[in-house]
Motif scaffolding. Structure first.
Motif, PDB file in Angstrom:
ATOM      1  N   THR A   1      -3.185  -9.054 -27.305  1.00 41.41           N
ATOM      2  CA  THR A   1      -1.932  -8.253 -26.976  1.00 41.41           C
ATOM      3  C   THR A   1      -2.517  -7.758 -25.419  1.00 41.41           C
ATOM      4  O   THR A   1      -1.867  -7.353 -24.879  1.00 41.41           O
ATOM      5  CB  THR A   1      -2.117  -7.975 -28.147  1.00 41.41           C
ATOM      6  OG1 THR A   1      -1.627  -8.936 -28.951  1.00 41.41           O
ATOM      7  CG2 THR A   1      -0.717  -7.335 -28.135  1.00 41.41           C
ATOM      8  N   ALA A   2      -4.012  -6.607 -26.268  1.00 45.36           N
ATOM      9  CA  ALA A   2      -4.572  -6.455 -24.753  1.00 45.36           C
ATOM     10  C   ALA A   2      -4.845  -6.855 -23.526  1.00 45.36           C
ATOM     11  O   ALA A   2      -4.935  -6.889 -22.712  1.00 45.36           O
ATOM     12  CB  ALA A   2      -5.889  -5.551 -25.322  1.00 45.36           C
ATOM     13  N   LEU A   3      -5.394  -8.330 -23.745  1.00 43.33           N
ATOM     14  CA  LEU A   3      -5.674  -9.272 -23.114  1.00 43.33           C
ATOM     15  C   LEU A   3      -4.910  -9.875 -22.023  1.00 43.33           C
ATOM     16  O   LEU A   3      -4.665  -9.483 -20.570  1.00 43.33           O
ATOM     17  CB  LEU A   3      -6.554  -9.968 -23.323  1.00 43.33           C
ATOM     18  CG  LEU A   3      -8.051  -9.455 -23.496  1.00 43.33           C
ATOM     19  CD1 LEU A   3      -8.656 -10.807 -24.070  1.00 43.33           C
ATOM     20  CD2 LEU A   3      -8.896  -9.481 -22.016  1.00 43.33           C
ATOM     21  N   ASN A   4      -3.621  -9.574 -22.495  1.00 42.27           N
ATOM     22  CA  ASN A   4      -2.244 -10.611 -22.341  1.00 42.27           C
ATOM     23  C   ASN A   4      -1.800  -9.257 -21.094  1.00 42.27           C
ATOM     24  O   ASN A   4      -0.632  -9.437 -20.104  1.00 42.27           O
ATOM     25  CB  ASN A   4      -1.582 -11.093 -23.820  1.00 42.27           C
ATOM     26  CG  ASN A   4      -1.184 -12.348 -24.006  1.00 42.27           C
ATOM     27  OD1 ASN A   4      -1.527 -13.426 -22.382  1.00 42.27           O
ATOM     28  ND2 ASN A   4      -1.643 -13.086 -24.965  1.00 42.27           N
ATOM     29  N   ASN A   5      -1.811  -8.049 -21.412  1.00 44.30           N
ATOM     30  CA  ASN A   5      -0.873  -6.741 -21.440  1.00 44.30           C
ATOM     31  C   ASN A   5      -2.132  -6.495 -20.204  1.00 44.30           C
ATOM     32  O   ASN A   5      -0.584  -6.401 -19.207  1.00 44.30           O
ATOM     33  CB  ASN A   5      -1.444  -5.623 -22.008  1.00 44.30           C
ATOM     34  CG  ASN A   5       0.193  -5.469 -23.369  1.00 44.30           C
ATOM     35  OD1 ASN A   5       0.854  -6.689 -23.646  1.00 44.30           O
ATOM     36  ND2 ASN A   5      -0.576  -4.824 -24.233  1.00 44.30           N
ATOM     37  N   GLN A   6      -2.994  -6.882 -19.744  1.00 44.02           N
ATOM     38  CA  GLN A   6      -3.937  -7.222 -18.512  1.00 44.02           C
ATOM     39  C   GLN A   6      -3.192  -8.236 -17.608  1.00 44.02           C
ATOM     40  O   GLN A   6      -3.441  -8.105 -15.820  1.00 44.02           O
ATOM     41  CB  GLN A   6      -5.622  -6.625 -18.960  1.00 44.02           C
ATOM     42  CG  GLN A   6      -5.733  -6.209 -17.327  1.00 44.02           C
ATOM     43  CD  GLN A   6      -5.980  -5.002 -17.273  1.00 44.02           C
ATOM     44  OE1 GLN A   6      -5.383  -4.671 -18.201  1.00 44.02           O
ATOM     45  NE2 GLN A   6      -5.755  -4.949 -16.112  1.00 44.02           N
ATOM     46  N   ILE A   7      -2.967  -9.506 -18.461  1.00 47.54           N
ATOM     47  CA  ILE A   7      -2.669  -9.907 -17.306  1.00 47.54           C
ATOM     48  C   ILE A   7      -1.129 -10.135 -17.108  1.00 47.54           C
ATOM     49  O   ILE A   7      -0.845 -10.440 -15.270  1.00 47.54           O
ATOM     50  CB  ILE A   7      -2.137 -11.993 -18.062  1.00 47.54           C
ATOM     51  CG1 ILE A   7      -3.565 -12.118 -18.449  1.00 47.54           C
ATOM     52  CG2 ILE A   7      -1.811 -12.884 -17.857  1.00 47.54           C
ATOM     53  CD1 ILE A   7      -3.463 -13.571 -19.516  1.00 47.54           C
TER      54      ILE A   7
END
Ligand code: OFO
Length: 170
Positions: A8-14
Motif C-alpha cells: 500500500t505504501a509503495l502504491n501511494n508513492q506510485i
C-alpha cells in the motif's frame, strides 16, 4: 514477498510520482503558453523523469509479488504567476516528495523489509539531487533577475540544464 502494508505504501508513492509527472507537465504547458520555451523543454524532460520514477516503483511492486495499481490522481494547477513562482513550487514539491520517501523508508525498516529498504536508497539519493537542482535554479533566478533580458537569459540557461545540473555546478 511484499507485506500488505508495504505494498500500500509503495502504491501511494506510485501516485506521488504520477502526480509529480503531471504537475511538471502542466508547468511545461504554462511555460510554452508564456513564451518561455526553454523552461518548457526543461519541464517536459522533468515530467518524463518523474514518469520513469513511477515506472521503476511500478515494476518493483509487480516483480516482488505485489499488485501495482493505476489509480486516479487529482488535476495539478493550470496557472502560475511567474517563472520564479513555478520554481519555488517545484522546490516545495520536491521537499514534499522527500518527506514521503523518507516515511516510506522508515516504514520498511519498522517492517523489517530490507529488500525494499535497499531498493529505496536510489530514491533517497535522487531526491537529494533534485532538491539541489531546483535550489540551484532559484539561486540563478535570484542573481540574474527576471526583468528585461534577465528572463530571456534565464530561460535559455534552464533549457541547457541537465537533470544533474546542480551536482555539476557545485
Ligand atoms: Fe522529483 O522525484 Fe520523483 O522521486
Amino acid at each position: 514477498m511484499l507485506s500488505k502494508k508495504i505494498q500500500t505504501a509503495l502504491n501511494n508513492q506510485i501516485l506521488e510520482e504520477t502526480y509529480a509527472s503531471h504537475y511538471y507537465l502542466s508547468m511545461a504547458s504554462w511555460c510554452d503558453q508564456s513564451g518561455l520555451h526553454g523552461s518548457a523543454q526543461f519541464f517536459y524532460r522533468h515530467s518524463q523523469t518523474e514518469k520513469d520514477h513511477m515506472l521503476k516503483l511500478f515494476r518493483y511492486v509487480n516483480d516482488a509479488g505485489g499488485h501495482a495499481l493505476v489509480a486516479a490522481v487529482k488535476e495539478p494547477p493550470r496557472q502560475f504567476k511567474s517563472l520564479a513562482q513555478v520554481f519555488e513550487l517545484t522546490l516545495e514539491h520536491e521537499r514534499h516528495v522527500t518527506k514521503s520517501i523518507n516515511a516510506l523508508v522508515e516504514t520498511c525498516l519498522a517492517d523489517k523489509d530490507y529488500s525494499t529498504f535497499n531498493f529505496l536508497q536510489w530514491y533517497v539519493a535522487e531526491q537529494h539531487e533534485e532538491e539541489r537542482l531546483f535550489q540551484y535554479i532559484l539561486d540563478l533566478i535570484k542573481i540574474t533577475g527576471l526583468e528585461g533580458r534577465g528572463l530571456f537569459l534565464i530561460d535559455r540557461e534552464i533549457a541547457k540544464l541537465p537533470e544533474s545540473a546542480a551536482a555539476k555546478n557545485s
